[in-house]
Scaffold this motif. Sequence first.
Motif, mmCIF file in Angstrom:
data_model
loop_
_atom_site.group_PDB
_atom_site.id
_atom_site.type_symbol
_atom_site.label_atom_id
_atom_site.label_comp_id
_atom_site.label_asym_id
_atom_site.label_seq_id
_atom_site.Cartn_x
_atom_site.Cartn_y
_atom_site.Cartn_z
ATOM 1 N N THR B 112 -64.735 81.182 82.367
ATOM 2 C CA THR B 112 -65.212 82.527 82.627
ATOM 3 C C THR B 112 -64.683 82.991 83.975
ATOM 4 O OG1 THR B 112 -67.224 82.011 81.445
ATOM 5 C CG2 THR B 112 -67.262 83.964 82.809
ATOM 6 N N GLY B 113 -64.083 84.162 83.961
ATOM 7 C CA GLY B 113 -63.601 84.711 85.219
ATOM 8 C C GLY B 113 -62.206 84.251 85.601
ATOM 9 N N HIS B 115 -58.420 84.334 85.947
ATOM 10 C CA HIS B 115 -57.520 85.474 85.916
ATOM 11 C C HIS B 115 -56.091 84.997 85.712
ATOM 12 C CE1 HIS B 115 -55.724 89.297 86.617
ATOM 13 N NE2 HIS B 115 -56.916 89.842 86.686
ATOM 14 N N GLU B 117 -53.236 86.223 86.291
ATOM 15 C CA GLU B 117 -52.235 86.461 87.327
ATOM 16 C C GLU B 117 -52.345 85.465 88.477
ATOM 17 O OE1 GLU B 117 -49.777 88.661 87.429
ATOM 18 O OE2 GLU B 117 -50.274 89.664 85.556
ATOM 19 N N LEU B 118 -53.495 84.833 88.589
ATOM 20 C CA LEU B 118 -53.708 83.942 89.725
ATOM 21 C C LEU B 118 -53.213 82.538 89.397
ATOM 22 C CD1 LEU B 118 -57.296 85.094 90.763
ATOM 23 C CD2 LEU B 118 -55.126 85.827 91.726
ATOM 24 N N THR B 119 -52.914 81.783 90.434
ATOM 25 C CA THR B 119 -52.424 80.427 90.216
ATOM 26 C C THR B 119 -53.593 79.510 89.868
ATOM 27 O OG1 THR B 119 -52.774 79.708 92.487
ATOM 28 C CG2 THR B 119 -50.679 80.788 92.004
ATOM 29 N N GLU B 122 -55.825 79.037 92.856
ATOM 30 C CA GLU B 122 -56.668 80.198 93.134
ATOM 31 C C GLU B 122 -57.806 80.304 92.116
ATOM 32 O OE1 GLU B 122 -53.199 82.985 95.148
ATOM 33 O OE2 GLU B 122 -53.518 83.031 92.994
ATOM 34 N N TYR B 125 -60.777 77.947 92.803
ATOM 35 C CA TYR B 125 -61.696 78.474 93.805
ATOM 36 C C TYR B 125 -62.522 79.632 93.264
ATOM 37 C CZ TYR B 125 -60.214 75.488 97.575
ATOM 38 O OH TYR B 125 -60.014 74.397 98.366
ATOM 39 N N LEU B 126 -61.849 80.527 92.566
ATOM 40 C CA LEU B 126 -62.540 81.691 92.023
ATOM 41 C C LEU B 126 -63.594 81.263 91.004
ATOM 42 C CD1 LEU B 126 -62.778 84.756 91.590
ATOM 43 C CD2 LEU B 126 -61.025 84.549 89.847
ATOM 44 N N ALA B 129 -66.549 79.542 92.513
ATOM 45 C CA ALA B 129 -67.489 80.481 93.134
ATOM 46 C C ALA B 129 -68.305 81.197 92.077
ATOM 47 C CB ALA B 129 -66.729 81.505 93.974
ATOM 48 N N ILE B 130 -67.664 81.555 90.968
ATOM 49 C CA ILE B 130 -68.380 82.220 89.890
ATOM 50 C C ILE B 130 -69.454 81.291 89.327
ATOM 51 C CG2 ILE B 130 -68.107 83.029 87.508
ATOM 52 C CD1 ILE B 130 -65.492 84.339 88.409
ATOM 53 N N LEU B 131 -69.123 80.010 89.268
ATOM 54 C CA LEU B 131 -70.088 79.048 88.749
ATOM 55 C C LEU B 131 -71.174 78.723 89.762
ATOM 56 C CD1 LEU B 131 -67.692 76.579 86.952
ATOM 57 C CD2 LEU B 131 -68.800 78.602 86.073
ATOM 58 N N ARG B 135 -67.718 77.209 98.811
ATOM 59 C CA ARG B 135 -66.305 76.988 99.034
ATOM 60 C C ARG B 135 -66.027 75.571 99.539
ATOM 61 N NH1 ARG B 135 -63.403 81.150 102.775
ATOM 62 N NH2 ARG B 135 -65.515 81.918 102.652
ATOM 63 N N ALA B 175 -65.766 73.188 85.711
ATOM 64 C CA ALA B 175 -67.155 73.169 85.267
ATOM 65 C C ALA B 175 -67.736 71.764 85.313
ATOM 66 C CB ALA B 175 -67.235 73.733 83.855
#
Lengths: 288, 437
Positions: B112-113, B115, B117-119, B122, B125-126, B129-131, B135, B175
């Motif tokens: 979930t979340g 993206h 376009e991101l590596t 990245e 980390y994203l 944070a969503i989970l 950091r 996860a």
Amino acid sequence: MSLHSLPADEPSIVRIVPTGGWTSLRLKEVWTYRELLYFLIWRDVKVRYKQTVLGAVWAILQPLMTMLVFTIFFGRLAKIGSDGLPYPIFSYAGLLPWTFFAQGLSQSSASLVSSSNLIKKIYFPRLVIPISAVLGGLVDFAIAFVVLIGMMVYYGIRPSAAIAFLPILLLLVIATTLGAGMWLSSLNVEYRDVRYVVPFFVQLWLFVTPVIYPSSRVIVKLHELGLPSWIYGLNPMVSAVEGFRWALLGTGWQPGSVLVASCAVTILLLISGAFYLRRMERTFADVV
Amino acid sequence: MADFAIRVQGLGKQFQIGKRRRSYKTVRETLVDVPRRLIQRLTSRGRESERETIWALKDVSFEVAPGEVIGIIGHNGAGKSTLLKILSRITEPTVGFAETRGRVGSLLEVGTGFHLELTGRENVYLNGAILGMQRSEIAKKFDEIVAFAEVETFIDTPVKHYSSGMYLRLAFAVAAHLEPDILIVDEVLAVGDARFQRKCLNKMQSAGQQGRTVLFVSHNMPAITRLCERALLLDAGLVVKDGPAPEVVSHYLSTGLGTTAAREWSDPDEYPGRHVVKLCAVRVKSEDGRITDAVDVRRPVRIEMEYEVRKEGFKLMPHFSFSNEEGVTAFSVNDPDPALREPRPLGRYLSTVRIPGDLLAEGTMFVSAGISAIDPFVKQFFVRDVVAFQVIDRTDDELGRGTVTKYMRGVVRPLLKWETELLSAETSAAIQAKANT
């Protein structure tokens, strides 16, 4: 996957119950999710700059082109006054907060719907979404601001002590954008017409905000009609735009009753928007 | 303090059917709707409350002790997902309450979340944070996550260039490295290759052993019995059975609610069907004739039904239909054999249909089996979702589907022959230019 509830040491009990009507904002919880807020902003900015060919150049190009068009048509041809300032810097200083507002509003009003995949799968305070959409615009704002500094150097304009008010004025712009954004984004979940209304709405708002023309002309008219000038301040963007010019370029504007009226409206917008979002939040996952 | 990890009492969730089907409104609809409803309310009192609603969950109560690993099973639409969504605080209950003690991590979807376009880096980390990870926490576990996902060399490549397997592995790895007190997992293991599925199951098992409470929803009965000591069976929003996992699972399977690769009736008196023909068994088999509940997307699969013809002189036509998790029928097949147009003698029969490889889409396939008498047409039996099996895509880096890396839409995913030919080396612009001169 999402982790709700707080510190790991003390197992806290979360009670999940049906709620109804207006509920508390739970701002403390929003604060505990500040890292998520940071990452969402970071993602939006990063993706925007990665996906567009010109990347960060857009942030400058947009207000710059608008300024050029305004200068040619309104400054030169229509000869609209600019409070004694060169028209280019007059309009650019107004376009700075305006662009932030206009983009923030269109981003945030669509934000809840476009984050439906997160909303349906993960718990977090939904307030984070419009907040991140608005704050993401700060990066563009900062880039465009550098251009303004360059223009000030070029025109030899030295800011007065009023520049100390700039952070407060910026806060006013952010709060106004967020307040309106929270209303529109929640409404957009329920009524998808909103996305068609927003561009039109922003356009109309531009004309009632002194970006192209100085507010002094409107206030003179108000006085002629026997109306107090604070009425114009009911549009918070009036104070934001005129405030920016005053703080940076030193116009004759006085932050009096107009600013007070603007702040009052903004606070009202912000609080009501947050409560409205919280009220609608419980059905988002079922509707979005 | 009460000794529970999760406590649920009298929980219910009501949906408006209309609202469910057409979720959002337009202003015009509301403008039209409000006066109409007002008039309705004036003319016929109480009608309003009779608007069509359904209870996705009804009066659900249970308690889970800390460290318990509990499985939730039930048919599609039994209310499992709604329960998980309420416990994850994504949606609110209509009545009752639930309490959770400690950090709750809910994994209703992998990635979930993410993206595109991101590596990979990245996205770790994203997604972390969503989970709900800090950091610093992600930074500490970063190497472990990447190693678990086996994507070390691609970690700085945008995930849009990942194969579906790499993408899934990375998403699950993030996860899997959450360390909540309560872990809520929806059927996310239905994807991915067998080896990685096993790795994930092991990871979950170790979560349970570390004293973590795990709530696990699955159609995969062997996984439920292996992972969970206790299981809850939901049907039509109600808790039908609550007890030791093997017991609940076998109850589920025996009542015909369950999904399994083979269903056999032991008591001839209980064979489904009318007086002409009765169903004895339905089985899903792999090419080599073994009963299987998971097939590779590229391999053929055989579905067989065993039945008894108890009354002579009828022309009988076996039938299977296949539907996916959403209940969408992918296709139906009837046996077109001309021999069926002859009346069938008494006896025990086995009819098998072979489904070629490279036809079904990834996911769970539910098979319904039936036999009808023809001329005149009389349905003898039709057992809905009698067996089920998983269709698994290969998710290792060697792709099973040409160069297509992403999830493909559709209820079937046939491999079809394409032809592309060059019609003319000249484009119409060139032809036009020539015509103009």
